[in-house]
Design a protein around this motif. Sequence first.
Motif, PDB file in Angstrom:
ATOM      1  N   GLN A  23       0.779  -1.149   0.044  1.00 16.51           N
ATOM      2  CA  GLN A  23       0.014   0.041   0.091  1.00 16.51           C
ATOM      3  C   GLN A  23       0.933   1.339  -0.003  1.00 16.51           C
ATOM      4  O   GLN A  23       0.199   2.430  -0.025  1.00 16.51           O
ATOM      5  CB  GLN A  23      -0.846   0.104   1.071  1.00 16.51           C
ATOM      6  N   HIS A  24       2.154   1.071  -0.073  1.00 15.20           N
ATOM      7  CA  HIS A  24       3.164   2.370   0.252  1.00 15.20           C
ATOM      8  C   HIS A  24       2.751   3.347   1.329  1.00 15.20           C
ATOM      9  O   HIS A  24       3.573   4.286   1.527  1.00 15.20           O
ATOM     10  CB  HIS A  24       3.023   3.179  -1.120  1.00 15.20           C
ATOM     11  N   LEU A  25       1.895   2.630   2.232  1.00 11.60           N
ATOM     12  CA  LEU A  25       1.613   3.541   3.547  1.00 11.60           C
ATOM     13  C   LEU A  25       1.685   2.604   4.794  1.00 11.60           C
ATOM     14  O   LEU A  25       0.891   1.844   4.783  1.00 11.60           O
ATOM     15  CB  LEU A  25       0.357   4.266   3.439  1.00 11.60           C
ATOM     16  N   ALA A  26       2.260   2.791   5.574  1.00 14.67           N
ATOM     17  CA  ALA A  26       2.436   2.210   6.940  1.00 14.67           C
ATOM     18  C   ALA A  26       1.251   2.285   7.703  1.00 14.67           C
ATOM     19  O   ALA A  26       0.979   3.346   8.105  1.00 14.67           O
ATOM     20  CB  ALA A  26       3.734   2.571   7.682  1.00 14.67           C
ATOM     21  N   VAL A  27       0.447   1.328   8.110  1.00 15.77           N
ATOM     22  CA  VAL A  27      -0.609   1.300   8.871  1.00 15.77           C
ATOM     23  C   VAL A  27      -0.645   0.219   9.782  1.00 15.77           C
ATOM     24  O   VAL A  27      -0.300  -0.730   9.355  1.00 15.77           O
ATOM     25  CB  VAL A  27      -1.938   1.542   8.018  1.00 15.77           C
ATOM     26  N   MET A  28      -1.444   0.473  10.957  1.00 19.53           N
ATOM     27  CA  MET A  28      -1.521  -0.506  11.936  1.00 19.53           C
ATOM     28  C   MET A  28      -3.000  -0.523  12.344  1.00 19.53           C
ATOM     29  O   MET A  28      -3.671   0.563  12.808  1.00 19.53           O
ATOM     30  CB  MET A  28      -0.632  -0.479  13.294  1.00 19.53           C
TER      31      MET A  28
END
Length: 662
Positions: free
Chosen positions: A441-446
């Motif tokens: 996703q090119h975006l770090a998320v938790m």
Amino acid sequence: MKKKPSSVTRRDALKLTAAGLSSLAFPPASVSAQDSALPFGTQFPELDSLATGEWWVAKTKMPGKGKAKGGGASKPPSMDVPREDVVAFALYTYQAGVLKMTAQLFPLKPGEVREARLEVQRDGAWKEVAKAEVLYPGWDVHFRVEGWDASVSVPYRVRHGERAMFEGLIRRDPVDQEEIVIANMSCNSSRTTGLRPEIIDNLKSQNPDVLFFAGDQTYRHTEHTAGWIEFGLQFREIMRDRPTICIPDDHDVGHPNLWGENGKLSTLPGNADGGYMYPVEYVNQVQRQQSWHLPDSPDPAPVERGITVYFTRMTVGGVDMAILEDRKFKSGPAGKIPQMGPRPDHINDPSYDPKTIDLPGLQLLGERQEKFLRDWGQDWTGAAMKAVLSQTAFCGAVHMHGKEKDRLLADLDCNGWPQTPRDRALEEIRRAWAVHLCGDQHLAVMVKQGIKEFGDGPYAFTSPALVNTIYGRWWHPLDEKPGPNPIPGSPLPWTGDFKDGLGNRISMMAYANPPDIQDEKQRADGYGLVRFNKKHRQITFECWPRFADVKKDPQGQFPGWPITVDMQANDGRKVAGYLPELVFEGAADPVVQVIEDSTGDLLYTVRVSGSRFQPRVYALGTHTVKVGRDRPDAHTLASLQPTPSAEAAGQRVLHGAGGKGN
């Protein structure tokens, strides 16, 4: 034209040939570059052209050479190297006494031997344990060693000819370590060439036990061998001495996006009709180069047109990882659902109903992988904790796509769609109290996934892009407000409960928006580390910027991290009651399975810690409990009645119910 190599072993090839699939057998070792100048046919002269035919001749007139499609030209490393450097890198895994290793060679020249050897050092002496042919196209070579003793670390070297050699260490299985660490990485932009010393130095310092590359190792769409060698040169200093998991994603096989749809042929620009657009031989080569070294798949039959599969399991240090292909079986949206945006996979109509695109028959993991997950979740051999690894997220935890102000309501490339099979996948992950790790996703998320209610599903961590020059993404709610139940004390403004553009429930815990996608130091490049504490049954998620200095600033993670969760919290359903406490005499750490009698629903199968366990349930009807050492197959307790209070539930004593876990 010579037959093309496949992603199967010689043993598998013989079995497949016997079954009438002789087209998957290996080519003879004597095949040479001149014999197959266009190995993928005259329709596809651009495929792997930097490493096929007379590759050593400069190809200045062929357009697109070395370009990273998706934005801008970047020159790959030269394929013509000193012959003592021809073994570029190697990567390996081991499982159940079988060592598998892939060595990647630079292209060979006419007359050079098409064979490589694997040697290991024992008692101070080097011994050859395997030899194998160098495959063309691809220039990869594969070693399989059975009866491998994983209790000791063993130096190895891959040799070609008299001078070429690549050395490393096959680490022992760290079953005695209290903590096992997985590095979670993806999206390695080919626009930024050269080595990655800042990442490698940090990883060496942090010393993960397993490397997981979730996909998009290269963006050189039509030049996989050159791109794969480039990736290997960038990461070989950390891959050479620890188990490495590599799974290809869309850009690795030359796609802008990928809905594999069981291997069919894609003919629509953008590929939203589902399937693969490049020849089967090219797809199989990519998968073979990146994933042959993974443990054998429990269900290895190819999908349509002979495209191979690699979904499997791997256990390191007592952490059991299910490795999925969450693109290969997924349905393509074009022609199945109405187009509600500028392209079939993008929805920007705020009036649309997400239920209208959750149609019967649509697939995500497919029946084969759903069955694999169900079986994997009930088998705890050698495992104390579990994780699921795949390419992309099972939700759309993104608002802005490409540019900071370009809002997209729903992206069908994420695995939040189709919603019903998404929920089935999360239910299987939840049944094992496993976490989900991915990239793409090119975006770090938790996030904490929700299935029927917010927070009732497992935790999921999407790693940032290693090098984020291809496509920026941002988490940015339209009203710029936190959701219900925000994370207390978080430095981030928009945590809490949200529905994504597909109607899926997600609880946002942390995100790493890039402040400036044009600034190398502010693109939010980086990687994740996931720490599995087996003693306390806890998982800690870390998210590190690419240019962090972990030695000078050990607290220098992205804001919002680290995050520590209990293993049992991966099942977030509301507890309705408790069954009698189980006391295991003469055994510890058994596997316990709980089944709801009225529905037949398998609630969870987990390895418990210690000699006592109080099963929780989510309804007040009777339940069945099964107990065993590695599977729930030794004792069955039927018609157990729960009580709302754990203290009032009583005890049941089992003798010899299980065995010591890792």
